[in-house]
Design an enzyme around this catalytic site. Structure first.
Site, mmCIF file in Angstrom:
data_model
loop_
_atom_site.group_PDB
_atom_site.id
_atom_site.type_symbol
_atom_site.label_atom_id
_atom_site.label_comp_id
_atom_site.label_asym_id
_atom_site.label_seq_id
_atom_site.Cartn_x
_atom_site.Cartn_y
_atom_site.Cartn_z
ATOM 1 N N ASP A 45 -4.274 -32.191 15.941
ATOM 2 C CA ASP A 45 -4.195 -30.893 15.278
ATOM 3 C C ASP A 45 -3.246 -30.691 14.328
ATOM 4 O O ASP A 45 -2.113 -31.295 14.670
ATOM 5 C CB ASP A 45 -3.920 -29.648 16.209
ATOM 6 N N ILE A 46 -3.369 -30.221 13.113
ATOM 7 C CA ILE A 46 -2.156 -30.504 12.089
ATOM 8 C C ILE A 46 -1.045 -29.468 12.370
ATOM 9 O O ILE A 46 0.095 -29.689 11.932
ATOM 10 C CB ILE A 46 -2.795 -29.953 10.742
ATOM 11 N N HIS B 57 -10.217 -27.626 21.559
ATOM 12 C CA HIS B 57 -8.719 -27.764 21.692
ATOM 13 C C HIS B 57 -8.348 -28.476 23.049
ATOM 14 O O HIS B 57 -8.750 -28.155 24.124
ATOM 15 C CB HIS B 57 -8.027 -26.643 21.735
ATOM 16 N N ASN C 274 -12.487 -21.470 20.676
ATOM 17 C CA ASN C 274 -12.243 -19.688 20.464
ATOM 18 C C ASN C 274 -13.717 -19.778 19.480
ATOM 19 O O ASN C 274 -14.119 -20.439 18.887
ATOM 20 C CB ASN C 274 -11.103 -19.756 19.416
ATOM 21 N N HIS D 164 -15.285 -26.368 17.675
ATOM 22 C CA HIS D 164 -14.056 -27.420 18.082
ATOM 23 C C HIS D 164 -13.422 -27.174 19.298
ATOM 24 O O HIS D 164 -13.484 -26.015 19.634
ATOM 25 C CB HIS D 164 -12.910 -27.453 16.985
ATOM 26 N N GLU E 297 -10.435 -19.793 13.665
ATOM 27 C CA GLU E 297 -9.903 -19.660 12.274
ATOM 28 C C GLU E 297 -10.944 -20.605 11.451
ATOM 29 O O GLU E 297 -11.142 -20.309 10.405
ATOM 30 C CB GLU E 297 -8.554 -20.051 12.271
ATOM 31 N N VAL E 298 -11.205 -21.804 12.015
ATOM 32 C CA VAL E 298 -12.140 -22.788 11.676
ATOM 33 C C VAL E 298 -13.427 -22.683 12.022
ATOM 34 O O VAL E 298 -13.637 -22.640 13.124
ATOM 35 C CB VAL E 298 -11.701 -23.976 11.589
HETATM 36 P P1 5GP Z 1 -9.216 -22.232 15.904
HETATM 37 O O1 5GP Z 1 -8.050 -21.185 15.658
HETATM 38 O O2 5GP Z 1 -10.089 -22.123 14.928
HETATM 39 O O3 5GP Z 1 -9.698 -22.211 17.314
HETATM 40 O O4 5GP Z 1 -8.497 -23.531 15.500
HETATM 41 C C1 5GP Z 1 -8.238 -24.209 14.474
HETATM 42 C C2 5GP Z 1 -7.447 -25.490 14.693
HETATM 43 O O5 5GP Z 1 -7.486 -26.198 13.468
HETATM 44 C C3 5GP Z 1 -5.699 -24.862 14.385
HETATM 45 O O6 5GP Z 1 -5.252 -24.967 15.695
HETATM 46 C C4 5GP Z 1 -5.233 -25.443 13.375
HETATM 47 O O7 5GP Z 1 -3.961 -25.807 13.254
HETATM 48 C C5 5GP Z 1 -6.358 -26.600 13.099
HETATM 49 N N1 5GP Z 1 -6.316 -27.331 11.628
HETATM 50 C C6 5GP Z 1 -6.546 -26.378 10.517
HETATM 51 N N2 5GP Z 1 -6.881 -26.985 9.410
HETATM 52 C C7 5GP Z 1 -6.637 -28.350 9.764
HETATM 53 C C8 5GP Z 1 -6.679 -29.653 8.924
HETATM 54 O O8 5GP Z 1 -7.085 -29.588 7.893
HETATM 55 N N3 5GP Z 1 -6.316 -30.432 9.586
HETATM 56 C C9 5GP Z 1 -6.215 -30.724 11.094
HETATM 57 N N4 5GP Z 1 -5.803 -31.696 11.640
HETATM 58 N N5 5GP Z 1 -6.283 -29.473 11.890
HETATM 59 C C10 5GP Z 1 -6.416 -28.335 11.217
#
Ligand code: 5GP
Length: 113
Positions: free
Chosen positions: A29-30, A101, A86, A99, A94-95
């Site tokens: 994760d970034i 985690h 999520n 996915h 968010e994405v």
């Molecule tokens: P969500 O909130 O959708 O469950 O989690 C999305 C995750 O993707 C977040 O923890 C965020 O830090 C990670 N993320 C978003 N953009 C990028 C990216 O460009 N590269 C990587 N490695 N992780 C990302």
């Protein structure tokens, strides 16, 4: 619509990839929330866990096996870890690409509801 993770799959943007095969990928994760924070994704563009179809059954079996393998490769098997996905707006997604985690390397604490 394609997400940022599709760009990672297509190698259009870099990621710290820790595992990859024909069907899925795992990368760091970034913005890590714990010492170990990995994301495991299917390469197929599935919006979220709520958007699976019956044809995704075998794929998801594969992805879930890889979640545990990736966690083990990261040294988390004995200490334990948390797997989160999520879903949608209220789920904090968010994405818009399914996915999982993997969080660990230190106590992850109680789930905050
Ligand atoms: P969500 O909130 O959708 O469950 O989690 C999305 C995750 O993707 C977040 O923890 C965020 O830090 C990670 N993320 C978003 N953009 C990028 C990216 O460009 N590269 C990587 N490695 N992780 C990302």
């Amino acid at each position: 619509m394609s997400s940022i993770f599709k760009k990672i799959i297509d190698k259009e943007i870099p990621a710290d990839i820790v595992y990859e095969d024909e069907h899925c990928m795992a990368f760091k994760d970034i913005q890590p929330r714990k010492k170990v924070h990995l994301l495991v994704i299917p390469k197929k563009e599935i919006l979220s866990l709520a958007d699976l179809t019956p044809e995704d059954q075998a794929l998801m079996g594969h992805v879930m096996m890889k979640v545990t393998e990736v966690a083990e490769s990261a040294g988390l098997k004995n200490s334990g870890y948390r797997v989160i996905t999520n879903i949608g707006q209220h789920g904090g997604q968010e994405v818009p690409h399914l996915h999982f985690h993997i969080l660990g390397g230190e106590p992850v604490g109680p789930i905050v509801y």
